[in-house]
Design an enzyme around this catalytic site. Structure first.
Site, PDB file in Angstrom:
ATOM      1  N   MET A 177      11.238   8.106   2.974  1.00 11.88           N
ATOM      2  CA  MET A 177      11.834   7.168   2.033  1.00 11.88           C
ATOM      3  C   MET A 177      10.775   6.643   1.071  1.00 11.88           C
ATOM      4  O   MET A 177       9.593   6.587   1.404  1.00 11.88           O
ATOM      5  CB  MET A 177      12.473   5.993   2.769  1.00 11.88           C
ATOM      6  CG  MET A 177      13.757   6.376   3.482  1.00 11.88           C
ATOM      7  SD  MET A 177      15.056   6.854   2.332  1.00 11.88           S
ATOM      8  CE  MET A 177      16.407   7.066   3.471  1.00 11.88           C
ATOM      9  N   CYS A 178      11.210   6.219  -0.097  1.00 12.71           N
ATOM     10  CA  CYS A 178      10.325   5.666  -1.125  1.00 12.71           C
ATOM     11  C   CYS A 178      10.901   4.333  -1.592  1.00 12.71           C
ATOM     12  O   CYS A 178      11.943   3.892  -1.108  1.00 12.71           O
ATOM     13  CB  CYS A 178      10.213   6.624  -2.306  1.00 12.71           C
ATOM     14  SG  CYS A 178       9.772   8.319  -1.852  1.00 12.71           S
ATOM     15  N   ARG A 179      10.246   3.693  -2.529  1.00 15.07           N
ATOM     16  CA  ARG A 179      10.761   2.492  -3.185  1.00 15.07           C
ATOM     17  C   ARG A 179      10.756   2.754  -4.685  1.00 15.07           C
ATOM     18  O   ARG A 179       9.779   3.273  -5.233  1.00 15.07           O
ATOM     19  CB  ARG A 179       9.923   1.261  -2.873  1.00 15.07           C
ATOM     20  CG  ARG A 179       9.774   0.897  -1.392  1.00 15.07           C
ATOM     21  CD  ARG A 179      11.048   0.314  -0.784  1.00 15.07           C
ATOM     22  NE  ARG A 179      11.968   1.340  -0.357  1.00 15.07           N
ATOM     23  CZ  ARG A 179      13.180   1.092   0.169  1.00 15.07           C
ATOM     24  NH1 ARG A 179      13.590  -0.162   0.309  1.00 15.07           N
ATOM     25  NH2 ARG A 179      13.956   2.074   0.547  1.00 15.07           N
TER      26      ARG A 179
END
Length: 263
Positions: A1-3
């Site tokens: 996951m990333c932001r």
């Protein structure tokens, strides 16, 4: 996951949206609050932006360092002014590599694209299926092997085949196609994305299973008037709105915001 982070509106110094908020992307890289997978976002970062007055292709600054370890970013972000920017911090999904070909934002012509999510077992399920759909031009534009870049390629496939479609309709069509491919391959994915041509933001909060990763929007905050911010997590205290699950959000040149469900 990333932001993820997207900004459209009044021209501002890049550090005001990238570095200064109390829960900025820098803080989210080591202390995220709403990630559904992973712990930190230490596998690189990237920023893309458009010139505030010149009609030109977007600029990018990318690194495979954690965003907190890049000594050039504070000075660069104080110097750059923009009215439209996309940025992200990365948490690589194994066995993905940490190299510059994997760094977002991805770009093609005037488009910038960032993605938070994954395709489960991508190399074994949809890697070849996506590539078989692409024109030679888009196929050759792929530099890496990430699921994120291939989702962007699928969007470009729709954009190239239906140039009369709006950017939000293009994104919706690509997500429909991705859903059908995933169904045939018996796999699952999540696709929180932000796409821009410098004049609008188009974003999705979407997954073909639960939970759907978080995504928020905020318009005309007192500290950021005449603007819309889209982010994986609120950057500061304010009147943030949670984007509906399985929807596409469009912010136009006049900052009019519309939300459409993805059936």
């Amino acid at each position: 996951m990333c932001r993820l982070l997207g900004y459209l509106g009044r021209s501002i110094e890049l550090d005001r949206i990238l570095c200064k908020p109390e829960h900025s992307l820098i803080v989210q890289s080591y202390q995220p609050r709403e990630m559904t997978a992973g712990v930190v976002n230490a596998d690189g970062f990237g920023v893309g932006w458009y010139h505030p007055t010149k009609d030109t292709a977007p600029y990018r600054y990318q690194s495979i360092l954690p965003i907190w370890g890049d000594v050039n970013l504070p000075s660069l972000s104080r110097y750059v002014e923009t009215g439209c920017t996309l940025a992200y911090v990365r948490s690589a999904t194994p066995p993905a590599t940490v190299d510059f070909s994997s760094c977002q934002p991805f770009t093609f012509d005037r488009l910038l694209f960032v993605h938070n999510g994954f395709i489960h077992n991508f190399r074994q399920t949809l890697y070849r299926r996506v590539r078989e759909l692409l024109s030679d031009e888009i196929y050759r534009s792929i530099q890496g092997t990430t699921d994120s870049e291939h989702i962007f390629a699928l969007i470009l496939h729709e954009w190239q085949n239906f140039p009369e479609h709006s950017l939000d309709l293009t994104l919706q069509s690509a997500l429909h196609q991705l859903t059908e491919l995933a169904k045939k391959a018996s796999t699952y994915f999540s696709a929180n994305t932000i796409l821009s041509d410098g004049k609008q933001l188009v974003a999705s909060r979407y997954s073909n299973r639960h939970p759907v990763p978080s995504l928020y929007w905020l318009r005309d905050d007192p500290n950021y008037p005449d603007s819309v911010i889209i982010a994986s997590e609120p950057l500061f205290r304010g009147d943030w709105n949670s984007c509906p699950e399985n929807s596409v959000i469009r912010v136009g040149e006049n900052l009019d915001l519309t939300i459409h469900p993805i059936a």
